[in-house]
Design an enzyme around this catalytic site. Structure first.
Site, PDB file in Angstrom:
ATOM      1  N   GLY A  10      43.893  40.165  35.586  1.00 41.17           N
ATOM      2  CA  GLY A  10      44.464  39.990  36.925  1.00 41.17           C
ATOM      3  C   GLY A  10      43.924  41.051  37.872  1.00 41.17           C
ATOM      4  O   GLY A  10      42.811  41.545  37.708  1.00 41.17           O
ATOM      5  N   ASP A  33      41.997  37.463  28.885  1.00 44.69           N
ATOM      6  CA  ASP A  33      43.210  36.941  29.525  1.00 44.69           C
ATOM      7  C   ASP A  33      43.624  35.661  28.807  1.00 44.69           C
ATOM      8  O   ASP A  33      42.812  35.051  28.102  1.00 44.69           O
ATOM      9  CB  ASP A  33      42.932  36.635  31.002  1.00 44.69           C
ATOM     10  CG  ASP A  33      44.210  36.637  31.844  1.00 44.69           C
ATOM     11  OD1 ASP A  33      44.443  37.623  32.579  1.00 44.69           O
ATOM     12  OD2 ASP A  33      44.978  35.643  31.769  1.00 44.69           O
ATOM     13  N   ARG A  88      65.068  42.981  37.471  1.00 47.81           N
ATOM     14  CA  ARG A  88      64.215  43.883  36.704  1.00 47.81           C
ATOM     15  C   ARG A  88      64.255  43.525  35.209  1.00 47.81           C
ATOM     16  O   ARG A  88      63.263  43.619  34.514  1.00 47.81           O
ATOM     17  CB  ARG A  88      64.696  45.312  36.929  1.00 47.81           C
ATOM     18  CG  ARG A  88      63.778  46.344  36.338  1.00 47.81           C
ATOM     19  CD  ARG A  88      64.109  47.734  36.821  1.00 47.81           C
ATOM     20  NE  ARG A  88      63.214  48.169  37.884  1.00 47.81           N
ATOM     21  CZ  ARG A  88      63.619  48.723  39.018  1.00 47.81           C
ATOM     22  NH1 ARG A  88      64.881  48.888  39.254  1.00 47.81           N
ATOM     23  NH2 ARG A  88      62.755  49.097  39.923  1.00 47.81           N
ATOM     24  N   VAL A 118      49.428  49.923  31.079  1.00 46.44           N
ATOM     25  CA  VAL A 118      49.537  49.857  32.535  1.00 46.44           C
ATOM     26  C   VAL A 118      50.670  48.906  32.950  1.00 46.44           C
ATOM     27  O   VAL A 118      51.250  49.038  34.020  1.00 46.44           O
ATOM     28  CB  VAL A 118      48.189  49.391  33.159  1.00 46.44           C
ATOM     29  CG1 VAL A 118      48.281  49.291  34.677  1.00 46.44           C
ATOM     30  CG2 VAL A 118      47.059  50.352  32.782  1.00 46.44           C
ATOM     31  N   SER A 119      51.003  47.953  32.074  1.00 50.40           N
ATOM     32  CA  SER A 119      52.015  46.950  32.414  1.00 50.40           C
ATOM     33  C   SER A 119      53.384  47.592  32.640  1.00 50.40           C
ATOM     34  O   SER A 119      53.734  48.565  31.983  1.00 50.40           O
ATOM     35  CB  SER A 119      52.128  45.917  31.285  1.00 50.40           C
ATOM     36  OG  SER A 119      50.884  45.323  31.029  1.00 50.40           O
ATOM     37  N   ARG A 151      49.499  59.383  45.003  1.00 51.63           N
ATOM     38  CA  ARG A 151      50.201  58.971  46.237  1.00 51.63           C
ATOM     39  C   ARG A 151      50.783  60.194  46.942  1.00 51.63           C
ATOM     40  O   ARG A 151      50.630  60.359  48.160  1.00 51.63           O
ATOM     41  CB  ARG A 151      51.318  57.981  45.886  1.00 51.63           C
ATOM     42  CG  ARG A 151      50.761  56.615  45.537  1.00 51.63           C
ATOM     43  CD  ARG A 151      51.850  55.617  45.180  1.00 51.63           C
ATOM     44  NE  ARG A 151      51.271  54.289  45.015  1.00 51.63           N
ATOM     45  CZ  ARG A 151      51.727  53.374  44.160  1.00 51.63           C
ATOM     46  NH1 ARG A 151      52.770  53.634  43.397  1.00 51.63           N
ATOM     47  NH2 ARG A 151      51.147  52.194  44.084  1.00 51.63           N
ATOM     48  N   HIS A 175      58.307  56.143  35.360  1.00 49.63           N
ATOM     49  CA  HIS A 175      57.628  55.519  36.494  1.00 49.63           C
ATOM     50  C   HIS A 175      58.639  54.651  37.236  1.00 49.63           C
ATOM     51  O   HIS A 175      58.747  53.460  37.009  1.00 49.63           O
ATOM     52  CB  HIS A 175      56.477  54.660  35.959  1.00 49.63           C
ATOM     53  CG  HIS A 175      55.596  54.112  37.039  1.00 49.63           C
ATOM     54  ND1 HIS A 175      55.173  54.838  38.109  1.00 49.63           N
ATOM     55  CD2 HIS A 175      55.047  52.884  37.194  1.00 49.63           C
ATOM     56  CE1 HIS A 175      54.388  54.094  38.878  1.00 49.63           C
ATOM     57  NE2 HIS A 175      54.308  52.897  38.345  1.00 49.63           N
TER      58      HIS A 175
HETATM   59  N1  APR Z   1      47.711  37.900  27.211  1.00 47.67           N
HETATM   60  C1  APR Z   1      46.721  38.206  28.062  1.00 47.67           C
HETATM   61  N2  APR Z   1      46.863  38.173  29.397  1.00 47.67           N
HETATM   62  C2  APR Z   1      48.050  37.810  29.889  1.00 47.67           C
HETATM   63  C3  APR Z   1      49.141  37.470  29.053  1.00 47.67           C
HETATM   64  C4  APR Z   1      48.921  37.531  27.658  1.00 47.67           C
HETATM   65  N3  APR Z   1      49.900  37.243  26.781  1.00 47.67           N
HETATM   66  N4  APR Z   1      50.188  37.164  29.846  1.00 47.67           N
HETATM   67  C5  APR Z   1      49.789  37.296  31.118  1.00 47.67           C
HETATM   68  N5  APR Z   1      48.495  37.682  31.162  1.00 47.67           N
HETATM   69  C6  APR Z   1      47.648  37.931  32.316  1.00 47.67           C
HETATM   70  C7  APR Z   1      47.857  36.934  33.456  1.00 47.67           C
HETATM   71  O1  APR Z   1      47.229  35.686  33.168  1.00 47.67           O
HETATM   72  C8  APR Z   1      47.220  37.678  34.613  1.00 47.67           C
HETATM   73  O2  APR Z   1      45.849  37.354  34.775  1.00 47.67           O
HETATM   74  O3  APR Z   1      47.944  39.175  32.926  1.00 47.67           O
HETATM   75  C9  APR Z   1      47.366  39.171  34.231  1.00 47.67           C
HETATM   76  C10 APR Z   1      48.242  39.951  35.170  1.00 47.67           C
HETATM   77  O4  APR Z   1      47.586  40.042  36.382  1.00 47.67           O
HETATM   78  P1  APR Z   1      48.325  40.111  37.807  1.00 47.67           P
HETATM   79  O5  APR Z   1      49.390  39.083  37.874  1.00 47.67           O
HETATM   80  O6  APR Z   1      47.272  40.128  38.854  1.00 47.67           O
HETATM   81  O7  APR Z   1      49.093  41.513  37.756  1.00 47.67           O
HETATM   82  P2  APR Z   1      48.481  42.969  38.052  1.00 47.67           P
HETATM   83  O8  APR Z   1      48.679  43.306  39.484  1.00 47.67           O
HETATM   84  O9  APR Z   1      47.139  43.100  37.449  1.00 47.67           O
HETATM   85  O10 APR Z   1      49.547  43.868  37.235  1.00 47.67           O
HETATM   86  C11 APR Z   1      49.613  43.785  35.822  1.00 47.67           C
HETATM   87  O11 APR Z   1      50.513  45.995  35.597  1.00 47.67           O
HETATM   88  O12 APR Z   1      51.249  47.532  37.178  1.00 47.67           O
HETATM   89  C12 APR Z   1      51.615  46.527  36.298  1.00 47.67           C
HETATM   90  O13 APR Z   1      53.605  45.625  37.317  1.00 47.67           O
HETATM   91  C13 APR Z   1      52.261  45.359  36.978  1.00 47.67           C
HETATM   92  O14 APR Z   1      53.111  44.466  34.939  1.00 47.67           O
HETATM   93  C14 APR Z   1      52.117  44.311  35.923  1.00 47.67           C
HETATM   94  C15 APR Z   1      50.763  44.632  35.323  1.00 47.67           C
END
Ligand code: APR
Length: 310
Positions: A10, A33, A88, A118-119, A151, A175
């Protein structure tokens, strides 16, 4: 070290992939992904930038963990970002399932790797990875403090009209809203921040730092911050790969440090080839220590809420 895999293609995952590819820190990058086509398309697009950036790093996109085999570092960015109407806890439980399944794959395909989480919610997701992987604690590290500190540094630099390079700080804790900016360790080229700005002004900057994530979400509406989170992750990766031993605030599993145990919490650590090389113990004031404990207890509450989910 020669191979890094990024799980989640993502916003954050692909930005890390782009920065990493053109920094030439490793030979091989894998972007994975669950969505078909997305990692393949983004990886090819990034690869096509390498002749211009003069980088020999190779990057591939995939949906298959076999391609991530024997990675030295795995960065987990998979998961949902918060959407309107979601609590949340909804995010917590959805992302727990995602991070759990991702970690199980990591254990199978890259059992020697270092995991950078990072998630969100960050500290709890780091716990999920540690618990599910059973890796030693120095190999599971959460990215948060570098971003929160960046920040705060920016806001101070803007306020004083000085270079961001001159501003140093440490933001510890979980965080979230209870993060702990350490004013006694905040300076502008060695000059204590308290000599540069009045306390009410500093407190405003702290408040903005605490709300730094929300400020971006309110602008974007459909997603959350990703450039600064990606840059922060890069700084951690570089310190590990180059064995720089930089002291950076990271979320790590504590076993008595700062009087805290059985929780992830942001503290200063030395990051090197083995991941966390050392946890740095600061001489915190009573107030700072109390804030750190309060912040950690919020993380602990969320970890408790996972009961039976792992
Ligand atoms: N396996 C692999 N990829 C996955 C899975 C999985 N089981 N589930 C979801 N994804 C992928 C989604 O398809 C998407 O492409 O994770 C990606 C997340 O990307 P975004 O929605 O753009 O989120 P992003 O802004 O990158 O943030 C990711 O980091 O900072 C944290 O809060 C944020 O939890 C979030 C994470």
């Amino acid at each position: 070290m020669h191979k890094i895999s990024i799980i989640g293609a993502g916003n954050i995952g692909s930005t890390i992939a782009y920065l990493l590819t053109n920094k030439q820190l490793v030979k091989e990058i894998v972007l994975l992904d669950i969505l078909e086509g997305i990692p393949q398309g983004k990886a090819l697009d990034i690869l096509e930038s390498t002749p211009i950036e003069l980088s020999d790093t190779k990057i591939i996109g995939t949906n298959d963990y076999i391609n991530t085999s024997s990675s030295d570092i795995i960065i987990i960015t998979a998961g949902l970002t918060r959407k309107p109407g979601m609590s949340r806890n909804d995010l917590l439980f959805t992302n727990v399932e995602i991070v759990k399944s991702v970690t199980e794959k990591i254990v199978t395909f890259s059992p020697q790797s270092i995991i950078l989480m990072v998630s969100n919610p960050l500290d709890v997701m780091a716990y999920v990875a540690l618990k599910v992987s059973s890796f030693e604690r120095h190999r599971v590290i959460g990215m948060a403090g570098v971003l929160d500190s960046a920040r705060f540094r920016l806001f101070i630099a803007n306020e004083l009209n000085v270079s961001v390079n001159d501003v140093h700080t440490l933001v510890l804790g979980g965080h979230g809203d209870s993060m702990v900016p350490l004013l006694n360790y905040t300076s502008v080229n060695g000059i204590p921040i308290k000599e540069m700005l009045p306390l009410p002004k500093i407190n405003k900057l702290i408040e903005r730092t605490r709300n730094g994530g929300i400020e971006i979400v309110n602008y974007l509406r459909t997603g959350s911050a990703y450039y600064a989170p990606a840059a922060s992750t890069l700084e951690m990766i570089e310190s590990i790969i180059k064995n720089q031993n930089k002291i950076l605030p990271c979320s790590v599993w504590l076993e008595g440090e700062y009087g805290l145990a059985d929780t992830f919490c942001g503290v200063p650590v030395k990051l090197g080839r083995n991941g966390v090389e050392e946890i740095i113990i600061l001489n915190l004031s009573d107030d700072e220590l109390e804030s750190l404990h309060k912040s950690a207890s919020e993380v602990k509450e969320n970890i408790k809420a996972l009961n039976g989910k792992l």
